[in-house]
Design a protein around this motif. Structure first.
Motif, PDB file in Angstrom:
ATOM      1  N   ARG A 183       0.840  -1.201   0.000  1.00  0.00           N
ATOM      2  CA  ARG A 183       0.000   0.000   0.000  1.00  0.00           C
ATOM      3  C   ARG A 183       0.875   1.252   0.000  1.00  0.00           C
ATOM      4  O   ARG A 183       0.584   2.217  -0.712  1.00  0.00           O
ATOM      5  CB  ARG A 183      -0.930  -0.015   1.213  1.00  0.00           C
ATOM      6  N   THR A 184       1.950   1.249   0.783  1.00  0.00           N
ATOM      7  CA  THR A 184       2.824   2.426   0.807  1.00  0.00           C
ATOM      8  C   THR A 184       3.583   2.572  -0.516  1.00  0.00           C
ATOM      9  O   THR A 184       3.880   3.690  -0.944  1.00  0.00           O
ATOM     10  CB  THR A 184       3.813   2.358   1.987  1.00  0.00           C
ATOM     11  N   ASP A 187       1.109   4.205  -2.822  1.00  0.00           N
ATOM     12  CA  ASP A 187       0.989   5.627  -2.495  1.00  0.00           C
ATOM     13  C   ASP A 187       2.171   6.419  -3.055  1.00  0.00           C
ATOM     14  O   ASP A 187       2.003   7.537  -3.563  1.00  0.00           O
ATOM     15  CB  ASP A 187       0.913   5.819  -0.979  1.00  0.00           C
ATOM     16  N   CYS A 190       1.773   6.772  -6.834  1.00  0.00           N
ATOM     17  CA  CYS A 190       0.725   7.756  -7.122  1.00  0.00           C
ATOM     18  C   CYS A 190       1.240   9.178  -6.932  1.00  0.00           C
ATOM     19  O   CYS A 190       0.900  10.085  -7.700  1.00  0.00           O
ATOM     20  CB  CYS A 190      -0.482   7.529  -6.216  1.00  0.00           C
TER      21      CYS A 190
END
Length: 217
Positions: A183-184, A187, A190
């Motif tokens: 998930r990191t 992020d 993105c």
């Protein structure tokens, strides 16, 4: 994909030639439209063909079934040694792919990455590991790098890389500790943060290496 590559070679199609219409190809290859479209999509990702709206699909470079997919082999003393050797190569490729994805990702890439990540997280919470869903997420990062060479390398290394997502050592929890870093990593990509994307990828691969060393018989 191999069948389509063989057909292109047998028909002696040259770069710049247009492939036959979809109906003709499905009949010649004896496959359905969905299978044909998947094969064309794979060749497109490899930079071998190009679909042009309203015109058709064109061959960009000469190929054969042998040049499209040449699986690499690895001789090692046991699974752990094979995984560690492969991991050395994964580090270079995956870190660079994450950095490239952070630089070049599009809004569409972000949507695909997020969908794959959501599915990976659902699988992890349901089964305690994410296996093939994890692999699918990493594939979206390679695609977001917008460099067809990454995809070509993956095709060649497929059989070796698959061992990482096939419950090595019969441990469904293999590399499970790397789960939060996906998930990191997403992020960071993105946000276009190349340094963070590289660091989060390293964290994932560090966990993989630790588990190989700790879980091997």
């Amino acid at each position: 994909m191999d069948a389509l590559a063989r057909y292109i070679a047998q028909q002696n199609l040259q770069p710049g030639d247009r492939l036959p219409p979809e109906r003709e190809l499905t009949a010649a290859l004896k496959v359905g439209r969905s299978s044909l479209r998947e094969a064309v999509s794979q060749l497109s990702a490899l930079g071998i063909v190009e679909a042009r709206i309203g015109s058709g699909t064109y061959l960009l470079r000469q190929i054969s079934a042998e040049t499209v997919y040449m699986p690499l082999s690895l001789s090692a003393d046991g699974l752990a040694e094979a995984l560690l050797m492969t991991l050395e190569v994964r580090r270079g490729i995956e870190i660079e792919a994450s950095v490239a994805a952070a630089r070049r990702r599009t809004d569409e890439d972000i949507q695909r990455m997020e969908a794959a990540l959501d599915e990976m997280e659902r699988t992890h919470h349901r089964e305690g590991g994410s296996g093939k869903a994890d692999f699918a997420f990493h594939m979206t990062i390679y695609d977001a790098a917008h460099n067809p060479l990454f995809r070509q390398l993956l095709e060649q290394m497929h059989d070796i890389l698959e061992r990482f997502w096939d419950r090595p050592f019969d441990r469904p929890d293999f590399a499970a500790r790397s789960f939060p870093y996906h998930r990191t990593l997403f992020d960071a990509i993105c946000a276009g943060d190349t340094a963070a994307a590289a660091e989060e990828t390293r964290k994932i691969l560090d966990v993989v290496e630790e588990d190989i060393r700790n879980m091997r018989p």
